[in-house]
Design an enzyme around this catalytic site. Structure first.
Site: not given
Ligand code: CO
Length: 134
Positions: A7, A79, A130
């Site tokens: 994502h 992020h 991440e």
């Molecule tokens: Co995230």
């Protein structure tokens, strides 16, 4: 090491107008808002055929995304999340290559119930990354 883009996370000052933009202007499928108090955010998932955008609004005091919003009043990309097969071996390999892991370096359970870690943006050209074990 890294696999699929899981994502892209955007921090927004208000979820409702941001959700409406993705749903009504851009014609995407969006989820209901989900409060995740343990992560200090309320999140809306925007489902795209090949990935997902997460709209994050700060929740409660000391939200980890509050500072970001102070520096970016209109919100912005916060992020990228990429998948790895084994988060501990990915972490150890990255450390051996000189990359810094945020926090205590131990994987935490993320918004999708999988272990996650964050990599220091200064080691990745200004991008907070991440890692999520999937
Ligand atoms: Co995230």
């Amino acid at each position: 090491m890294i696999k699929r883009l899981n994502h892209v996370a955007m921090v927004v000052p208000e979820l409702e107008p941001a959700t409406a933009t993705y749903r009504d202007t851009l014609g995407a499928t969006v989820s209901e808002p989900q409060a995740l108090p343990e992560h200090g955010v309320t999140v809306v998932f925007v489902d795209l055929p090949n990935t997902r955008i997460e709209l994050l609004e700060p929740l409660g005091d000391g939200s980890p995304v509050s500072n970001f919003l102070e520096r970016n009043l209109n919100g912005g990309i916060h992020h990228l999340c990429v998948e790895v097969d084994d988060i501990v071996s990915a972490r150890d390999e990255l450390r051996a290559k000189g990359a810094r892991i945020l926090g205590d370096g131990e994987p935490k359970i993320g918004a999708h119930g999988n272990p996650v870690l964050f990599l220091h943006p200064k080691d990745f050209h200004g991008c907070l990354i991440e890692l999520e074990e999937v």
